[in-house]
Design a protein around this motif. Sequence first.
Motif, PDB file in Angstrom:
ATOM      1  N   TYR A 194      55.324  23.136  49.800  1.00 50.63           N
ATOM      2  CA  TYR A 194      54.486  23.955  49.168  1.00 50.63           C
ATOM      3  C   TYR A 194      54.301  25.166  49.897  1.00 50.63           C
ATOM      4  CZ  TYR A 194      50.465  26.353  47.155  1.00 50.63           C
ATOM      5  OH  TYR A 194      49.656  27.074  46.613  1.00 50.63           O
ATOM      6  N   THR A 195      53.719  25.099  51.162  1.00 54.32           N
ATOM      7  CA  THR A 195      53.371  26.129  52.089  1.00 54.32           C
ATOM      8  C   THR A 195      54.611  27.324  52.346  1.00 54.32           C
ATOM      9  OG1 THR A 195      53.807  25.028  54.188  1.00 54.32           O
ATOM     10  CG2 THR A 195      51.620  24.892  53.161  1.00 54.32           C
ATOM     11  N   LEU A 196      55.776  26.833  52.489  1.00 58.04           N
ATOM     12  CA  LEU A 196      56.683  28.015  52.621  1.00 58.04           C
ATOM     13  C   LEU A 196      57.668  28.384  51.549  1.00 58.04           C
ATOM     14  CD1 LEU A 196      58.173  26.455  56.032  1.00 58.04           C
ATOM     15  CD2 LEU A 196      56.720  28.219  55.817  1.00 58.04           C
ATOM     16  N   GLN A 197      56.950  27.826  50.244  1.00 59.55           N
ATOM     17  CA  GLN A 197      57.985  28.193  49.030  1.00 59.55           C
ATOM     18  C   GLN A 197      56.888  29.323  48.218  1.00 59.55           C
ATOM     19  OE1 GLN A 197      60.254  28.783  47.211  1.00 59.55           O
ATOM     20  NE2 GLN A 197      61.151  26.472  47.333  1.00 59.55           N
ATOM     21  N   TYR A 198      57.371  29.523  47.093  1.00 58.49           N
ATOM     22  CA  TYR A 198      56.797  30.555  46.206  1.00 58.49           C
ATOM     23  C   TYR A 198      55.567  29.800  45.451  1.00 58.49           C
ATOM     24  CZ  TYR A 198      60.611  34.102  46.211  1.00 58.49           C
ATOM     25  OH  TYR A 198      61.519  34.818  46.324  1.00 58.49           O
ATOM     26  N   ALA A 199      54.452  30.347  45.219  1.00 58.55           N
ATOM     27  CA  ALA A 199      53.477  29.870  44.612  1.00 58.55           C
ATOM     28  C   ALA A 199      53.024  30.301  43.412  1.00 58.55           C
ATOM     29  CB  ALA A 199      52.079  30.118  45.672  1.00 58.55           C
ATOM     30  N   SER A 200      52.321  29.617  42.645  1.00 63.97           N
ATOM     31  CA  SER A 200      52.097  30.107  41.154  1.00 63.97           C
ATOM     32  C   SER A 200      51.356  31.262  41.353  1.00 63.97           C
ATOM     33  CB  SER A 200      51.361  28.916  40.440  1.00 63.97           C
ATOM     34  OG  SER A 200      50.091  28.782  41.046  1.00 63.97           O
ATOM     35  N   THR A 201      51.217  32.108  40.477  1.00 64.11           N
ATOM     36  CA  THR A 201      50.494  33.295  40.235  1.00 64.11           C
ATOM     37  C   THR A 201      49.021  33.197  40.473  1.00 64.11           C
ATOM     38  OG1 THR A 201      52.168  34.738  39.109  1.00 64.11           O
ATOM     39  CG2 THR A 201      50.386  35.683  39.147  1.00 64.11           C
TER      40      THR A 201
ATOM     41  N   GLN B  64      51.283  39.493  38.414  1.00 65.80           N
ATOM     42  CA  GLN B  64      52.896  39.057  38.412  1.00 65.80           C
ATOM     43  C   GLN B  64      53.959  40.273  38.518  1.00 65.80           C
ATOM     44  OE1 GLN B  64      53.209  36.956  34.477  1.00 65.80           O
ATOM     45  NE2 GLN B  64      52.679  35.247  35.503  1.00 65.80           N
ATOM     46  N   ALA B  65      53.326  41.415  38.096  1.00 65.60           N
ATOM     47  CA  ALA B  65      54.082  42.711  38.124  1.00 65.60           C
ATOM     48  C   ALA B  65      53.789  43.223  39.771  1.00 65.60           C
ATOM     49  CB  ALA B  65      53.707  43.829  37.142  1.00 65.60           C
ATOM     50  N   ALA B  66      52.812  43.068  40.242  1.00 63.61           N
ATOM     51  CA  ALA B  66      52.400  43.895  41.377  1.00 63.61           C
ATOM     52  C   ALA B  66      52.899  43.009  42.650  1.00 63.61           C
ATOM     53  CB  ALA B  66      50.825  43.695  41.472  1.00 63.61           C
ATOM     54  N   ASP B  67      52.671  41.597  42.769  1.00 66.06           N
ATOM     55  CA  ASP B  67      53.186  40.929  43.924  1.00 66.06           C
ATOM     56  C   ASP B  67      53.658  39.896  43.638  1.00 66.06           C
ATOM     57  OD1 ASP B  67      50.821  39.369  43.834  1.00 66.06           O
ATOM     58  OD2 ASP B  67      49.481  40.714  45.071  1.00 66.06           O
ATOM     59  N   LEU B  68      53.705  39.138  42.480  1.00 69.65           N
ATOM     60  CA  LEU B  68      54.177  37.909  42.056  1.00 69.65           C
ATOM     61  C   LEU B  68      53.128  36.741  42.231  1.00 69.65           C
ATOM     62  CD1 LEU B  68      56.617  36.401  40.790  1.00 69.65           C
ATOM     63  CD2 LEU B  68      57.361  35.845  42.932  1.00 69.65           C
ATOM     64  N   CYS B  69      52.816  36.541  43.661  1.00 68.33           N
ATOM     65  CA  CYS B  69      51.719  35.383  43.929  1.00 68.33           C
ATOM     66  C   CYS B  69      51.068  35.843  45.475  1.00 68.33           C
ATOM     67  CB  CYS B  69      52.537  34.328  43.954  1.00 68.33           C
ATOM     68  SG  CYS B  69      54.188  34.010  45.398  1.00 68.33           S
ATOM     69  N   THR B  70      50.026  35.326  45.464  1.00 64.91           N
ATOM     70  CA  THR B  70      49.342  35.318  47.014  1.00 64.91           C
ATOM     71  C   THR B  70      50.118  34.176  47.765  1.00 64.91           C
ATOM     72  OG1 THR B  70      47.347  35.971  45.822  1.00 64.91           O
ATOM     73  CG2 THR B  70      47.239  34.999  48.200  1.00 64.91           C
ATOM     74  N   PRO B  71      50.345  34.480  49.083  1.00 67.59           N
ATOM     75  CA  PRO B  71      51.232  33.613  49.914  1.00 67.59           C
ATOM     76  C   PRO B  71      50.396  32.134  50.050  1.00 67.59           C
ATOM     77  CG  PRO B  71      50.502  35.789  51.089  1.00 67.59           C
ATOM     78  CD  PRO B  71      49.968  35.859  49.693  1.00 67.59           C
ATOM     79  N   SER B  72      51.293  31.269  49.745  1.00 65.44           N
ATOM     80  CA  SER B  72      50.959  29.751  49.691  1.00 65.44           C
ATOM     81  C   SER B  72      50.543  29.295  51.067  1.00 65.44           C
ATOM     82  CB  SER B  72      52.195  29.153  48.973  1.00 65.44           C
ATOM     83  OG  SER B  72      53.370  29.394  49.910  1.00 65.44           O
ATOM     84  N   LEU B  73      51.012  29.803  52.000  1.00 71.41           N
ATOM     85  CA  LEU B  73      50.573  29.324  53.392  1.00 71.41           C
ATOM     86  C   LEU B  73      48.956  29.520  53.406  1.00 71.41           C
ATOM     87  CD1 LEU B  73      51.282  28.218  56.212  1.00 71.41           C
ATOM     88  CD2 LEU B  73      52.180  30.183  56.868  1.00 71.41           C
ATOM     89  N   THR B  74      48.668  30.644  53.394  1.00 71.45           N
ATOM     90  CA  THR B  74      47.084  31.044  53.580  1.00 71.45           C
ATOM     91  C   THR B  74      46.383  30.357  52.715  1.00 71.45           C
ATOM     92  OG1 THR B  74      47.418  33.082  52.435  1.00 71.45           O
ATOM     93  CG2 THR B  74      48.003  33.086  54.915  1.00 71.45           C
ATOM     94  N   GLN B  75      46.826  30.161  51.306  1.00 69.86           N
ATOM     95  CA  GLN B  75      45.839  29.731  50.418  1.00 69.86           C
ATOM     96  C   GLN B  75      45.638  28.062  50.931  1.00 69.86           C
ATOM     97  OE1 GLN B  75      46.450  30.592  46.080  1.00 69.86           O
ATOM     98  NE2 GLN B  75      48.340  31.455  46.736  1.00 69.86           N
ATOM     99  N   ARG B  76      46.947  27.506  51.055  1.00 69.13           N
ATOM    100  CA  ARG B  76      46.689  25.810  51.517  1.00 69.13           C
ATOM    101  C   ARG B  76      45.892  25.911  52.691  1.00 69.13           C
ATOM    102  NH1 ARG B  76      49.398  21.618  49.445  1.00 69.13           N
ATOM    103  NH2 ARG B  76      48.890  22.792  47.339  1.00 69.13           N
ATOM    104  N   LEU B  77      45.939  26.675  53.686  1.00 70.25           N
ATOM    105  CA  LEU B  77      45.245  26.802  54.946  1.00 70.25           C
ATOM    106  C   LEU B  77      43.827  26.763  54.590  1.00 70.25           C
ATOM    107  CD1 LEU B  77      44.928  26.776  57.847  1.00 70.25           C
ATOM    108  CD2 LEU B  77      45.394  29.347  57.964  1.00 70.25           C
TER     109      LEU B  77
END
Length: 409
Positions: free
Chosen positions: A61-68, A270-283
């Motif tokens: 999860y943390t090193l992969q794309y995340a949902s928007t 989705q048009a701006a940056d696709l998703c917020t970083p999964s690593l910092t979110q899970r942290l």
Amino acid sequence: MTDKFSKIAKRMKSNIIRELLKVTGKPGMISFGGGVPDPETFPRHEMAEISREILENEYRYTLQYASTEGDPILKEEFIALLKRENGIEGLELDNLLITVGSQSALDLVSKIFLDEDSIYFVSKPVYLGAASTFSLRSRQYVYMNLTEDGVDLDELEQSLEEIKTRGDIGKVKFIYVISNFHNPGGVTISLAKRKRLVEIAEKYDVLIVEDDPYGDLRYDGEPIDSIFKIGGKDRVLLLKTFSKILSPGLRLGVVIGNHDVIRKMVMAKQAADLCTPSLTQRLAARYLQRHDIMAQIKPTIALYKEKKDLMLAELEKNFGDMEGFHWTRPDGGLFIWFTLPEGFNTDEMLEMGKSENILFVPGIAFSLDDTCKNSMRLSFCLPPKNDIVEGVRRLKKVIMEYGKERNLL
């Protein structure tokens, strides 16, 4: 190639606070400029432990794309936090969007609501991050002057009635307010005004955008119900952030609102940056699960209160007997709004300040019409206490020199 720039690109201006950060590292410089949290308040040891675990054990999860829309675990934890600390209930996952800080959220707000002829309401002075992104889309702003207990609602209602009379009420998209410890003003909207603001918004069918990055940093007085809690998710869009209570380096913001609005913001994101970083979110999610974040920031609150009280005391000592000088006395947050007599121009004074190794943000940065020239924003959160004392002394030297040169004192 500059002739190829879009109209929006041509209206873009450099953020003065970002520019000031470039010179804060100069030896001997004291900065009352950016609202930069004290790094010693960051829970770096706890975050280091969590970071290692989620990189090793949750790497899929943390090193992969995340949902928007954002990490569902983080959203669940934030919903629980809002219920526990703010009494906000009835939220579901699709009422939340995780953004790359609050600035990203403000940009998404402007994208989904503002056309060139759209009308929006902001305070005077206005938070420059909001002003910069809103004004790129539309210059049809209406001011609400800031008073000791929040924006002037009589002005707001009078302006809305005038707009309705001329048949343009449908062009009014939102009323933007910072509910707690305004940036740059330092003031808080009273409970009575919050209730009346919701009533006015209901009367004219206008959305309220409530920005609340500082509400958890209260040093004096009792918490006040959020406008979102009073007005509900169909009338109010609430913006929160982890930047002031956990770490700005995580770049995490949260938007809470009606699911239709959130869904449209997701499309824009989705048009701006696709998703917020999964690593910092899970942290952040695992941190909320393991630690009581409100208990964790109590030492931060105690430290900032000391610094705030010290800066207020130094302003009183240096300027208290000088006619025409006044400043706000915030119960929380990071900023004091310092106003000088008419004739002073703090933008012109900035270079003098740099030469004396003292930085502040000129008031003109917090206007959409190049006003507020005799005011400045002072931030007390980052400088050590001895630098606050010395910094106010240097500030007085700059003010006295400028005032004498122009026969203002």
